[in-house]
Motif scaffolding. Sequence first.
Motif, short mmCIF file in Angstrom:
data_model
loop_
_atom_site.label_atom_id
_atom_site.label_comp_id
_atom_site.label_asym_id
_atom_site.label_seq_id
_atom_site.Cartn_x
_atom_site.Cartn_y
_atom_site.Cartn_z
N VAL A 24 0.88 -1.17 0.00
CA VAL A 24 0.00 0.00 0.00
C VAL A 24 0.91 1.22 0.00
CG1 VAL A 24 -1.59 1.34 1.42
CG2 VAL A 24 -1.97 -1.10 1.13
N ASN A 25 0.65 2.14 -0.94
CA ASN A 25 1.62 3.19 -1.18
C ASN A 25 1.01 4.58 -0.98
OD1 ASN A 25 3.76 4.72 -2.08
ND2 ASN A 25 3.89 3.81 -4.11
N LYS A 26 1.21 5.11 0.19
CA LYS A 26 0.79 6.49 0.52
C LYS A 26 -0.66 6.79 0.13
CE LYS A 26 5.36 8.52 0.58
NZ LYS A 26 6.27 9.52 0.03
N LEU A 27 -1.55 5.96 0.63
CA LEU A 27 -2.98 6.20 0.34
C LEU A 27 -3.48 7.35 1.20
CD1 LEU A 27 -4.71 2.68 0.19
CD2 LEU A 27 -3.87 4.09 -1.67
N SER A 28 -4.23 8.22 0.59
CA SER A 28 -4.85 9.32 1.34
C SER A 28 -6.25 9.55 0.79
CB SER A 28 -4.04 10.61 1.20
OG SER A 28 -2.82 10.49 1.89
N PHE A 29 -7.24 9.31 1.60
CA PHE A 29 -8.63 9.62 1.21
C PHE A 29 -9.51 9.55 2.46
CE2 PHE A 29 -10.30 5.27 1.32
CZ PHE A 29 -9.15 4.51 1.14
N ALA A 203 -20.61 -4.23 -7.62
CA ALA A 203 -20.01 -3.03 -7.06
C ALA A 203 -20.69 -1.79 -7.61
CB ALA A 203 -18.52 -3.01 -7.38
N ASN A 204 -21.01 -1.84 -8.86
CA ASN A 204 -21.64 -0.70 -9.52
C ASN A 204 -22.97 -0.35 -8.87
OD1 ASN A 204 -22.15 1.29 -11.36
ND2 ASN A 204 -22.57 -0.08 -13.09
N THR A 205 -23.77 -1.38 -8.58
CA THR A 205 -25.09 -1.12 -8.01
C THR A 205 -25.05 -0.91 -6.50
OG1 THR A 205 -25.46 -3.48 -7.88
CG2 THR A 205 -26.34 -2.37 -9.82
N PHE A 206 -24.06 -1.51 -5.85
CA PHE A 206 -24.04 -1.49 -4.38
C PHE A 206 -23.35 -0.26 -3.80
CE2 PHE A 206 -21.86 -3.33 -0.47
CZ PHE A 206 -22.98 -3.24 0.34
N CYS A 207 -22.29 0.19 -4.45
CA CYS A 207 -21.41 1.19 -3.80
C CYS A 207 -21.85 2.63 -4.11
CB CYS A 207 -19.98 1.02 -4.26
SG CYS A 207 -19.32 -0.57 -3.83
N ASP A 208 -21.68 3.48 -3.08
CA ASP A 208 -21.87 4.92 -3.30
C ASP A 208 -20.66 5.48 -4.03
OD1 ASP A 208 -24.23 4.89 -1.77
OD2 ASP A 208 -23.06 5.03 0.08
N ARG A 209 -19.51 4.95 -3.65
CA ARG A 209 -18.26 5.45 -4.23
C ARG A 209 -17.32 4.28 -4.43
NH1 ARG A 209 -14.31 9.33 -1.99
NH2 ARG A 209 -14.96 8.49 0.03
N ILE A 210 -16.48 4.40 -5.43
CA ILE A 210 -15.56 3.31 -5.74
C ILE A 210 -14.14 3.87 -5.86
CG2 ILE A 210 -14.85 1.80 -7.67
CD1 ILE A 210 -17.82 1.14 -8.05
N GLY A 211 -13.19 3.12 -5.35
CA GLY A 211 -11.79 3.46 -5.58
C GLY A 211 -11.15 2.30 -6.34
N ILE A 212 -10.49 2.60 -7.41
CA ILE A 212 -9.81 1.52 -8.14
C ILE A 212 -8.33 1.58 -7.75
CG2 ILE A 212 -9.18 0.60 -10.41
CD1 ILE A 212 -11.91 1.50 -11.40
N ILE A 213 -7.88 0.48 -7.20
CA ILE A 213 -6.53 0.45 -6.63
C ILE A 213 -5.67 -0.54 -7.40
CG2 ILE A 213 -7.23 -1.32 -4.93
CD1 ILE A 213 -5.29 -0.07 -2.91
N LYS A 220 -8.17 5.72 -9.47
CA LYS A 220 -9.34 6.59 -9.69
C LYS A 220 -10.30 6.41 -8.53
CE LYS A 220 -8.97 8.63 -13.77
NZ LYS A 220 -9.11 10.08 -13.92
N MET A 221 -11.00 7.45 -8.21
CA MET A 221 -11.98 7.34 -7.13
C MET A 221 -13.15 8.26 -7.44
SD MET A 221 -11.50 8.09 -3.09
CE MET A 221 -10.09 7.08 -2.91
N GLY A 222 -14.35 7.75 -7.20
CA GLY A 222 -15.53 8.58 -7.43
C GLY A 222 -16.79 7.73 -7.41
N THR A 223 -17.91 8.35 -7.73
CA THR A 223 -19.15 7.57 -7.80
C THR A 223 -19.06 6.71 -9.06
OG1 THR A 223 -20.25 9.26 -9.10
CG2 THR A 223 -20.48 9.41 -6.70
N PRO A 224 -19.77 5.59 -9.10
CA PRO A 224 -19.70 4.73 -10.29
C PRO A 224 -20.05 5.50 -11.57
CG PRO A 224 -20.79 3.56 -8.52
CD PRO A 224 -20.58 4.95 -8.04
N ASP A 225 -21.12 6.25 -11.51
CA ASP A 225 -21.51 6.98 -12.72
C ASP A 225 -20.47 8.02 -13.10
OD1 ASP A 225 -23.76 5.49 -12.89
OD2 ASP A 225 -25.08 6.98 -11.90
N GLY A 226 -19.97 8.72 -12.10
CA GLY A 226 -18.96 9.75 -12.35
C GLY A 226 -17.70 9.16 -12.98
#
Lengths: 250, 425
Positions: A24-29, A203-213, A220-226
Motif C-alpha cells: 500500500v503506497n501512501k494512500l490518502s482519502f 459493485a456498480n449497483t451497491f457502492c456509493d463510491r468506488i476506488g480503483i486500486i 481513480k476514485m468517485g461515484t460509479p456513474d462519475g
Amino acid sequence: MEGKACIKVRELSKQYKGSNYLAVNKLSFEISEGEIFGLLGPNGAGKSTFLSMLSGLIKPTSGEVEIFDHKLTTDTEPLKKIIGVVPQDIALYPTLTGRDNLLFIGRMYGLDGKELKDRVDNYLTRFGFDKNSKNAVKTYSGGMKRRINLIGGVLHNPKILLLDEPTVGMDVQTRASTMEFLNEINETTRMTIIYTSHDMEQANTFCDRIGIIDRGQILKMGTPDGLLASEDCKDLEALFLKLTGRKIRD
Amino acid sequence: MYRLKATFIKEYKLLSVDKTGITILFIMPVFLVFVMTLIQQQAYKSMSQSGVPVLLVNRDRDSLGTAVERGFSNFPVAQLTVDHGERFPNEDAIKKEIIKGKYTVALYIPANATKILEQNVEGIMGKMFNKDLAVAATSSKVEIGIIIDPTANKSMVIAVSGRLKQYLADVKTNVLFNIMGNKIAGMMHVEIKGGMPQEDIFSYKENYAFRDNRSSYQPDAVQHNIPAWAIFSIFFIVLPLGGGIINERSEGLFIRMRTLPGSYLSLLSGKLLAYFFIALIQFMLVILLGVYLLPLVGLPVLNIGPHLLPLILLTVVLAMAAVGYGLFIGTLFDTPQQSAVFGGISVLIMSALGGIWVPMNIMPEVMQKISSCSPLNWALRGYYELFIKGGDWQAIQGEVIKLLVFFFVCLAVSYRLFKHKTSSN
C-alpha cells in the motif's frame, strides 16, 4: 460524498518485511459516515492489505488512519469494538453449530444473555437458518457458511463493516438476499461499509463510491456513474481493464 | 472477563462435540498410569518374590559349599537349582546352559574349596605367629566362578553376587575363628567346647526419614509410580493444546479472532482454562485409580498423605505449568506436525531428566544437575514430599514457586513470540 468523514486515511503505506515494494503506497482519502465504499483492484493490488490494516490485523509501515477521530495505531483495541469484519476466508469453527459460532463471536464483543440470543436468532431467521442453525457448520453448503460468516461481522452492530469479497461462492438467490440485507442495514443503521470485490456489476449497483486500486495506489476514485463518465467507459469492467491493464496477476 | 467466558464456552463446546477426543484425553492417562504401575510393581515382585533362576554348582561338599548352598536356598531373589558336579562338571558346561537361557546366573564352587580356604587361613595365622608356615600355606586361592547371562538385569546380578560375597565372608570368618580358637586353646592348654557361636551380634532396623511421625508405613511402587506417571501424562496435554492453537491460528479462524477486541493471551484464555481443567480432572482420575482401582488388582492403596490443601495447590500449579508449556509450543510452531514431534519428544526428555523413568539419584552427576531444571522433576519432588515423606506446604513451597514461575515465563515468552511473529509481516 455525503455526511461527515468517519475514516481519514493519511499517507498510509505498508511494506512487508523482505518485500521490495510497497503493498500500500501512501494512500490518502476519506470515507463518510454511512457511505458504502468499494475498493476494486486486481489480485495483489493492496485491497486486503488495506482492510487488514483497517481491522488492526497488521500495522502500517507509515501513515495513519483516523476512525471517528481515534488513531488506529494507538487506539486499536477500542476501535475493534466498533468495526465488524467479514473475512474472505470462512472464519468459523466447523464442528460447532452456526448458532454456537455466532454466540461465541457475540460474547467476544461483550454481548450476553437474552440480548445476544435474540440477535443471533433474528439474524439466523433473516438468513434462512430456521431449520439448520443447530447443525455443525461443516455440514453447511459454501453459501450457508458465507452467510454465517457475514452475520458474525454484523452481530455487534458495528459502526464500520469491512467486507472482503463477501459473496464469493454464493448462489444467485443468496447473493441477492445478502446484498439486499447489506443495503438495508446500511440504510437503517447508517453503518459505513468498505467492500472489496471482483464483481464489477455488483459493485456498480451497491457502492456509493468506488476506488480503483493497483500496486498500492488509488488510480481513480468517485461515484460509479462519475467514473464511467470521466473515462468514457460503458461499464465498470471496461473502466477497470482500462486502468489496470489486461495482464494476468497472481 | 467476558472474553474468558466466551472462549471457555467455545472451547467447552468444541471439546464436547469431539466425544472420542475427550474420552481419549481422560482415559489414556489413567490407562498409562495403570499399565506402568502394574508393570513396575510386577517387575519388583518378580525379583523379590518369584526370583531369578540361579544355578549353584557345588563341587566342594564341605563347609564353604554347604554354607553358600544353605544361604542361597533362603534368598528370595534366587530360584535356586543345585548341582554337585553330576550334570555340570566344569564351567564350560555351565556356560552352555546359561547361553540356552535356562539360568540367569550360575555360581561354581570348585572341589576342595573349603580345604584350600582352610590352608589359606592357616597361612594367614602363620603370618601372624610363624613365618615358615606362612610361606607353605598361601600358595593358591579359592576361585569361585560367577557366570552371568549378558542380558541379565544388572541390579539383580549385583544382588546375587553381593549375597555370595556375604556368605563367603561368613565362612571365612568361621574358619578363621575356628583355627584361631584351636591355636589359642592349644597355647592356653584349654579345651574348646562346641564350635564358634552363631548368634548375630548385629541387628538391623530400617527407619524411613519421614517428616511426620508415621511409623508403620512403608513406601511402595504405587507411591512412586502414580505421581510420576500422572505428571508425565498431564504434560502430554501440550500435544492437543499446542495442536489446537496452531489449527486455530492457521485456519483463518484466528484472523477473525484477532479482529475481535483483546490480546493474544485473552483470545486464548478460555482454551487455556479448559485444558487446565482437563489436566486437573486427569490428575483426579489418576488419584482415584490409585486409591480405588489398583487395590482391586492386588496393588497397594495409594496414600495421598494427610495434607490435602498443599496437594491441591501443587496439582493446580502443575496443570498451569503444563498448559503454559502447551501455549508456548502452540505459539512457537506453525504446523501441528512440528508441535506434535517437538512437544512429544520434549516432554519425554523432560520426564527422563525429571526422574520419571529412572530415579534421579542413579543418574550421572551432570545429568542430576540438568534434571533439577525439569518442571516434571519439580512436580515429582513435590508429590514425593506429600505422598511419601509426609511433608506439608512448607516442604513443597519451593517446587510450587518454580512451577508457577515456569508458567508465567511460558506466558510471557509466548506473548512476545506471537508479537514478534505478527509484527514480522
